[in-house]
Design a protein around this motif. Structure first.
Motif, PDB file in Angstrom:
ATOM      1  N   LYS A   3       0.240  -0.813  -1.820  1.00 29.67           N
ATOM      2  CA  LYS A   3      -0.303  -0.457  -0.436  1.00 29.67           C
ATOM      3  C   LYS A   3      -0.082  -1.565   0.455  1.00 29.67           C
ATOM      4  O   LYS A   3      -0.731  -1.657   1.410  1.00 29.67           O
ATOM      5  N   THR A  35       4.924   4.539   2.789  1.00 34.01           N
ATOM      6  CA  THR A  35       4.193   3.820   3.936  1.00 34.01           C
ATOM      7  C   THR A  35       4.925   3.574   5.041  1.00 34.01           C
ATOM      8  O   THR A  35       4.381   3.937   6.319  1.00 34.01           O
ATOM      9  N   LEU A  73      -4.620   0.067   3.512  1.00 31.16           N
ATOM     10  CA  LEU A  73      -3.404  -0.781   3.736  1.00 31.16           C
ATOM     11  C   LEU A  73      -3.738  -2.208   3.652  1.00 31.16           C
ATOM     12  O   LEU A  73      -4.375  -2.633   4.246  1.00 31.16           O
TER      13      LEU A  73
END
Length: 206
Positions: A3, A35, A73
């Motif tokens: 992440k 992502t 994130l």
């Protein structure tokens, strides 16, 4: 799943009026494919008439927008903390008469500056004395020295500025390019300090 998201803001970008600025426009992004697809098209700012010609986008603002999409994130930032967005309303067209006028002004100004300098230091007398020392003859117009000196003066200016018209002689920047770069850096720093709303806070804002 990883992440992590690595963000490096660009120093300066150009935008069109009414353009929507996205994260991928103002930053270089490194992350997993999933992502990247999620964050690259996040809208940051809509250019409008109130922005005039300069907008400063702060990294904190960008992080906030990313957090709205994915709060988990791990965002790592590198490089500059602000991006300067230059709004280009209309490209300037090349005007031959304006170019010729500026060229003549600079040419005549430079020629007068060189001639006045030579008059101040008595360059003609110096050439006469050098000519007499070398040849033993007196000459009011020692062209044997003055012509090579004039040619050398022009070649020296070409080497100093490192350009023949648009062609660069070597990869080293000229002193003029260095000064222009320093001026642009100072100008950008001024814009960041005075146009960045996130970097200033007034008492009335409390």
């Amino acid at each position: 799943m990883d992440k992590s998201l690595y963000v490096r803001l660009r120093h300066r970008i150009q935008a069109r009026p009414n353009q929507m600025i996205k994260i991928e426009d103002v930053a270089q992004l490194v992350a997993g494919t999933e992502t990247l697809d999620k964050v690259r098209n996040i809208s940051i700012h809509q250019i409008n008439m109130s922005d005039k010609s300069i907008v400063v986008l702060d990294v904190i603002r960008i992080i906030k927008e990313i957090r709205k999409v994915d709060s988990e994130l791990d965002i790592q930032t590198f490089g500059p903390a602000q991006t300067i967005v230059e709004v280009v309303y209309k490209k300037k067209r090349f005007r031959p008469m304006f170019f010729i006028g500026v060229w003549l002004l600079l040419f005549l100004g430079a020629a007068l500056a060189i001639m006045n300098f030579h008059e101040d230091v008595s360059m003609r007398i110096v050439h006469q004395k050098i000519f007499k020392t070398i040849t033993g003859l007196e000459d009011d117009k020692p062209l044997l020295l003055q012509i090579p000196y004039s040619i050398g003066l022009g070649l020296g200016m070409i080497l100093f500025f490192n350009h023949v018209f648009r062609k660069r002689i070597n990869e080293e920047p000229s002193p003029l390019e260095v000064e222009m770069f320093n001026y642009q850096q100072d100008l950008d720093q001024y814009v960041i300090m005075h146009e960045n709303k996130e970097s200033s806070k007034n008492i009335d804002d409390d």
